[in-house]
Scaffold this active site. Structure first.
Site, mmCIF file in Angstrom:
data_model
loop_
_atom_site.group_PDB
_atom_site.id
_atom_site.type_symbol
_atom_site.label_atom_id
_atom_site.label_comp_id
_atom_site.label_asym_id
_atom_site.label_seq_id
_atom_site.Cartn_x
_atom_site.Cartn_y
_atom_site.Cartn_z
ATOM 1 N N VAL A 1 0.835 -1.199 0.000
ATOM 2 C CA VAL A 1 0.000 0.000 0.000
ATOM 3 C C VAL A 1 0.873 1.254 0.000
ATOM 4 C CG1 VAL A 1 -1.744 1.307 1.287
ATOM 5 C CG2 VAL A 1 -1.959 -1.169 1.049
ATOM 6 N N ALA B 1 2.018 1.729 -3.500
ATOM 7 C CA ALA B 1 0.906 2.232 -4.311
ATOM 8 C C ALA B 1 0.661 3.713 -4.035
ATOM 9 C CB ALA B 1 -0.368 1.424 -4.029
ATOM 10 N N GLU B 2 0.688 4.107 -2.775
ATOM 11 C CA GLU B 2 0.450 5.515 -2.434
ATOM 12 C C GLU B 2 1.565 6.400 -2.967
ATOM 13 O OE1 GLU B 2 -1.050 8.518 0.966
ATOM 14 O OE2 GLU B 2 -1.218 6.363 1.274
ATOM 15 N N THR B 3 2.793 5.929 -2.891
ATOM 16 C CA THR B 3 3.912 6.696 -3.436
ATOM 17 C C THR B 3 3.727 6.947 -4.921
ATOM 18 O OG1 THR B 3 5.460 5.885 -1.784
ATOM 19 C CG2 THR B 3 6.403 6.633 -3.876
ATOM 20 N N SER C 1 0.455 9.196 -5.569
ATOM 21 C CA SER C 1 0.636 10.562 -5.084
ATOM 22 C C SER C 1 1.666 11.322 -5.905
ATOM 23 C CB SER C 1 1.063 10.553 -3.615
ATOM 24 O OG SER C 1 0.037 10.050 -2.807
#
Length: 131
Positions: free
Chosen positions: A50, A53-55, A58
């Site tokens: 996660v 994925a967020e990196t 974003s």
């Protein structure tokens, strides 16, 4: 395209070993080693997936938001874990779903070295005025 330095990556990404390979608003690609990012059973930690994925989502949103003088802030992320990994390197590919003036959304697919899908994530970022 925004040049990415270690200052942009942040301490968590450094600890996780995240490397960015492709950077654009439409598509982000990055890798992360499994080693050092496992849970007690030796499997890739779902939280590490996660975080990758967020990196990716974003950072793609950051590239997109720049044209509007905005910054991205995450408002939603989810992940479905399909299979596990115990070694090697995983690759995340974030593909833009929506690139608007006030929000950006990405689908992120994380695969192992054989190309097998490990995780599917979706992230939405609001694009806000900087303080």
């Amino acid at each position: 395209m925004v040049p990415m330095t270690s200052d942009h990556m942040g301490a968590l990404n450094e600890k996780l070993g995240v490397q960015l390979l492709e950077i654009s608003a439409e598509r982000m690609v990055g890798t992360m080693p499994v080693e050092g990012n496992t849970q007690p059973y030796g499997l890739l930690h779902g939280g590490a997936s996660v975080a990758l994925a967020e990196t990716l989502g974003s950072t793609g949103a950051m590239v997109h938001a720049e044209q509007y003088g905005k910054i991205p802030v995450g408002v939603d992320i989810n992940a479905t874990h399909h299979r596990s990994a115990t070694s090697g390197t995983v690759t995340g590919t974030a593909t833009a779903i929506h690139l608007g003036r006030t929000s950006a959304a990405y689908e992120v697919v994380i695969t192992d070295e054989r190309g097998k899908r490990l995780c599917t994530s979706r992230i939405t970022c609001a694009l806000i005025d900087p303080r």
